[in-house]
Design a protein around this motif. Structure first.
Motif, PDB file in Angstrom:
ATOM      1  N   ILE A  80       1.052  -1.533   0.049  1.00 19.59           N
ATOM      2  CA  ILE A  80      -0.169   0.203   0.029  1.00 19.59           C
ATOM      3  C   ILE A  80       1.257   1.102  -0.330  1.00 19.59           C
ATOM      4  O   ILE A  80       2.175   1.082   1.549  1.00 19.59           O
ATOM      5  CB  ILE A  80      -0.844   0.447   1.033  1.00 19.59           C
ATOM      6  CG1 ILE A  80      -1.417  -1.186   1.385  1.00 19.59           C
ATOM      7  CG2 ILE A  80      -2.022   1.233   1.199  1.00 19.59           C
ATOM      8  CD1 ILE A  80      -3.235  -1.592   0.370  1.00 19.59           C
ATOM      9  N   PRO A  81       0.631   1.917  -1.335  1.00 19.30           N
ATOM     10  CA  PRO A  81       1.757   3.260  -0.877  1.00 19.30           C
ATOM     11  C   PRO A  81       1.573   4.495   0.030  1.00 19.30           C
ATOM     12  O   PRO A  81      -0.025   4.357   0.690  1.00 19.30           O
ATOM     13  CB  PRO A  81       1.016   3.779  -2.750  1.00 19.30           C
ATOM     14  CG  PRO A  81       0.058   2.713  -2.829  1.00 19.30           C
ATOM     15  CD  PRO A  81      -0.355   2.051  -1.900  1.00 19.30           C
ATOM     16  N   HIS A  82       2.299   4.957   0.074  1.00 20.48           N
ATOM     17  CA  HIS A  82       2.193   6.264   1.520  1.00 20.48           C
ATOM     18  C   HIS A  82       0.880   7.239   1.550  1.00 20.48           C
ATOM     19  O   HIS A  82      -0.262   7.216   2.386  1.00 20.48           O
ATOM     20  CB  HIS A  82       3.398   7.333   1.243  1.00 20.48           C
ATOM     21  CG  HIS A  82       3.693   7.723   2.423  1.00 20.48           C
ATOM     22  ND1 HIS A  82       3.070   7.619   3.918  1.00 20.48           N
ATOM     23  CD2 HIS A  82       3.417   9.481   2.193  1.00 20.48           C
ATOM     24  CE1 HIS A  82       3.211   9.182   3.860  1.00 20.48           C
ATOM     25  NE2 HIS A  82       3.134   9.618   3.790  1.00 20.48           N
ATOM     26  N   GLU A  83       0.793   7.652  -0.228  1.00 19.06           N
ATOM     27  CA  GLU A  83      -0.833   8.346  -0.148  1.00 19.06           C
ATOM     28  C   GLU A  83      -2.194   8.013   0.328  1.00 19.06           C
ATOM     29  O   GLU A  83      -2.962   8.516   0.009  1.00 19.06           O
ATOM     30  CB  GLU A  83      -0.206   8.908  -1.399  1.00 19.06           C
ATOM     31  CG  GLU A  83      -0.177   8.509  -2.840  1.00 19.06           C
ATOM     32  CD  GLU A  83       0.763   7.754  -2.995  1.00 19.06           C
ATOM     33  OE1 GLU A  83       1.093   7.223  -3.949  1.00 19.06           O
ATOM     34  OE2 GLU A  83       1.869   7.924  -2.152  1.00 19.06           O
ATOM     35  N   ASN A  94       3.636   1.097   2.373  1.00 18.17           N
ATOM     36  CA  ASN A  94       4.525   0.501   2.181  1.00 18.17           C
ATOM     37  C   ASN A  94       4.080  -1.449   2.977  1.00 18.17           C
ATOM     38  O   ASN A  94       4.333  -2.761   2.670  1.00 18.17           O
ATOM     39  CB  ASN A  94       5.314   0.163   1.823  1.00 18.17           C
ATOM     40  CG  ASN A  94       5.800   1.331   1.585  1.00 18.17           C
ATOM     41  OD1 ASN A  94       6.036   1.012   0.076  1.00 18.17           O
ATOM     42  ND2 ASN A  94       7.491   1.679   1.596  1.00 18.17           N
ATOM     43  N   GLN A  95       2.953  -1.225   3.518  1.00 20.45           N
ATOM     44  CA  GLN A  95       2.196  -2.605   4.543  1.00 20.45           C
ATOM     45  C   GLN A  95       2.224  -3.697   3.064  1.00 20.45           C
ATOM     46  O   GLN A  95       1.270  -3.373   2.400  1.00 20.45           O
ATOM     47  CB  GLN A  95       1.007  -2.110   5.197  1.00 20.45           C
ATOM     48  CG  GLN A  95       0.599  -3.098   5.569  1.00 20.45           C
ATOM     49  CD  GLN A  95      -0.488  -3.335   7.193  1.00 20.45           C
ATOM     50  OE1 GLN A  95      -0.709  -2.058   7.006  1.00 20.45           O
ATOM     51  NE2 GLN A  95      -1.491  -3.966   6.520  1.00 20.45           N
ATOM     52  N   VAL A  96       2.231  -4.895   3.287  1.00 19.15           N
ATOM     53  CA  VAL A  96       1.776  -5.144   2.841  1.00 19.15           C
ATOM     54  C   VAL A  96       0.501  -6.178   2.496  1.00 19.15           C
ATOM     55  O   VAL A  96       0.016  -6.427   3.584  1.00 19.15           O
ATOM     56  CB  VAL A  96       2.791  -6.695   2.227  1.00 19.15           C
ATOM     57  CG1 VAL A  96       2.410  -7.655   1.245  1.00 19.15           C
ATOM     58  CG2 VAL A  96       3.980  -6.227   1.030  1.00 19.15           C
ATOM     59  N   GLN A  97      -0.600  -6.371   1.201  1.00 14.33           N
ATOM     60  CA  GLN A  97      -1.861  -6.758   1.911  1.00 14.33           C
ATOM     61  C   GLN A  97      -2.378  -8.422   0.733  1.00 14.33           C
ATOM     62  O   GLN A  97      -1.625  -7.627   0.027  1.00 14.33           O
ATOM     63  CB  GLN A  97      -3.072  -6.092   1.694  1.00 14.33           C
ATOM     64  CG  GLN A  97      -2.924  -5.099   2.505  1.00 14.33           C
ATOM     65  CD  GLN A  97      -4.410  -4.413   3.314  1.00 14.33           C
ATOM     66  OE1 GLN A  97      -4.975  -4.586   2.421  1.00 14.33           O
ATOM     67  NE2 GLN A  97      -4.631  -4.154   4.357  1.00 14.33           N
TER      68      GLN A  97
END
Length: 108
Positions: A80-83, A94-97
Motif C-alpha cells: 500500500i503506497p504512502h499516499e 508499504n504494508q503488504v496486503q
C-alpha cells in the motif's frame, strides 16, 4: 435571521442554534448519499438506522473484487503506497496486503 446568518449560527456547534429535527434530517441525508442509494423518499428519516441487503451486497462484491485483483494482478502481494495510508487507521506505508485480508472482510 436570514439564511446565511442561520447557517453560520447552526454550524458553530456551540449551542447558538439547537435544531434536533434538522440534525436528524442531516444524519439520514448523509447516510443515504454515502450508501449510494437514490435520494428518493423511500429511505427518508430511516437511512442512518438501516443496514440494507443491497448495501451489504455491494460491499461484498467490492471486497471480493479487490481480493481477486490483488491475487491475479499483484501476485497476491500489494504494498500500500504512502499516499493511500493518510487518515486510514491500521495501515502503514508499504504494508503488504494479500487477497486473504479482503476475503476475510467479505466473509464478515
Amino acid at each position: 435571521m436570514n439564511c446565511p446568518e442561520f447557517t453560520k449560527a447552526y454550524n458553530k456547534y456551540d449551542g447558538t442554534i439547537n435544531e434536533l429535527e434538522l440534525d436528524e434530517h442531516f444524519l439520514h441525508d448523509r447516510a443515504v448519499r454515502e450508501s449510494g442509494h437514490d435520494t428518493s423518499y423511500r429511505l427518508e428519516n430511516v437511512a442512518a438506522k438501516l443496514s440494507t441487503i443491497d448495501l451489504n451486497s455491494l460491499l461484498y462484491k467490492y471486497e471480493t473484487d479487490v481480493a481477486r485483483t490483488i491475487e491475479i494482478h499483484f501476485g497476491d502481494r500489494l504494498a500500500i503506497p504512502h499516499e493511500l495510508c493518510v487518515g486510514v487507521q491500521g495501515i502503514t506505508p508499504n504494508q503488504v496486503q494479500t487477497s486473504t485480508v479482503w476475503d476475510r472482510k467479505a466473509k464478515n
